[in-house]
Design an enzyme around this catalytic site. Structure first.
Site, short mmCIF file in Angstrom:
data_model
loop_
_atom_site.label_atom_id
_atom_site.label_comp_id
_atom_site.label_asym_id
_atom_site.label_seq_id
_atom_site.Cartn_x
_atom_site.Cartn_y
_atom_site.Cartn_z
N HIS A 146 0.82 -1.22 0.00
CA HIS A 146 0.00 0.00 0.00
C HIS A 146 0.85 1.27 0.00
O HIS A 146 0.33 2.37 -0.23
CB HIS A 146 -0.98 0.00 1.18
CG HIS A 146 -0.39 0.36 2.50
ND1 HIS A 146 0.06 -0.57 3.41
CD2 HIS A 146 -0.17 1.57 3.06
CE1 HIS A 146 0.52 0.05 4.48
NE2 HIS A 146 0.38 1.35 4.31
N GLY B 231 2.97 6.64 8.84
CA GLY B 231 4.33 6.69 8.33
C GLY B 231 5.17 5.49 8.68
O GLY B 231 6.23 5.26 8.10
N ASP C 39 -0.30 -7.52 1.59
CA ASP C 39 0.28 -6.17 1.63
C ASP C 39 1.81 -6.27 1.67
O ASP C 39 2.44 -6.11 2.72
CB ASP C 39 -0.26 -5.43 2.85
CG ASP C 39 0.01 -3.94 2.79
OD1 ASP C 39 0.51 -3.46 1.75
OD2 ASP C 39 -0.31 -3.24 3.78
N SER D 65 4.31 2.47 8.14
CA SER D 65 3.99 1.43 7.17
C SER D 65 5.22 0.94 6.42
O SER D 65 6.10 1.73 6.06
CB SER D 65 2.97 1.94 6.16
OG SER D 65 1.72 2.13 6.75
#
Length: 250
Positions: free
Chosen positions: A50, A198, A102, A200
């Site tokens: 993502h 942030g 993901d 991620s």
């Protein structure tokens, strides 16, 4: 990244040498930060799907050896991107809403120079974590100028399911079902210490019996408002090993 009020402790330079800093080139290295990642070979970075809104390599840059965003250090290595591989089943139908699969790979334009400050991460095999207190290194982010870390608990998938179903609204309806390739980690009940906007793409690492740290998870998402004392959800690296190795092409 972990915001200042989200807790965690500041690291020393070189503590987590496999941490990667992904940014949008159009906004510059300092202001274009989008996600973290892990260096898993001298030319490949592992991150969350993502984080990659476009698979056009020229749009992105990667920094290795980053510790303090506002300070340009001689230990930093800055790279263009030559290839992006995003899991083909991530952004399909309802999968995007649930953040299934993901995971993404970024190929650097040249091999990294391995040093005390830039090194390759170990990847977890399909096995149990031997330490109940993994450390979660968090990249520099929009609110913390320096790399931060957080020690957190590693939860079996049944607990991951329980938390995300019971508190479904806090997770934006993204519940984790049993047998999915995802895990949870965090400090339930400990408000103010959490992964946040942030973070991620950054790694969940666990120390094994050989005293080495292994990447077990890629941060996918947490609660819609961070710091609520609920665990974050990570893509399970051990269960994605085949996909990772298959797609790290020359």
């Amino acid at each position: 990244m972990i915001k200042e009020y989200e807790g965690g402790s500041t690291t020393s330079e070189g503590d987590w040498p496999f941490m990667a800093y992904l940014f949008q080139r159009g906004n510059g290295q300092l202001n274009g930060f989008i996600c973290g990642g892990s260096l898993i070979s001298n030319q490949w970075v592992l991150t969350a799907a993502h984080c990659i809104q476009s698979i056009t390599p020229r749009l992105y840059g990667v920094v290795l050896g980053e510790h303090t965003r506002s300070v340009m250090s001689a230990n930093e290595q800055v790279f263009n991107v030559s290839k992006i591989v995003r899991h083909p089943n991530f952004n399909v139908g309802s999968d995007f809403g649930k953040y299934l699969n993901d995971i993404a790979l970024i190929k650097l334009s040249r091999p990294a120079a391995i040093s005390q400050y830039v090194n390759v991460a170990n990847l977890a095999e399909p096995a149990n974590c031997t330490d109940s207190q993994p450390s979660f290194p968090s990249d520099a982010g929009n609110y913390s100028d320096t790399l931060k870390q957080l020690s957190s608990l590693y939860y079996p998938q049944s607990f991951c399911n329980l938390f995300t179903v019971t508190y479904s609204s806090q997770y934006g309806g993204r519940s984790v079902q049993n047998c999915e390739k995802r895990i949870c980690a965090g400090l339930p009940g400990r408000h103010g210490q959490d992964s946040c906007e942030g973070d991620s793409g950054g790694p969940l690492v666990c120390r094994h019996s050989d005293n080495q740290y292994y990447v077990h998870g890629i941060l996918s998402y947490g609660t819609t408002i961070c710091g609520q004392g609920l665990p974050a959800v990570f893509t399970n690296v051990a269960e994605m090993r085949t996909w990772i190795t298959t797609n790290m092409t020359p």
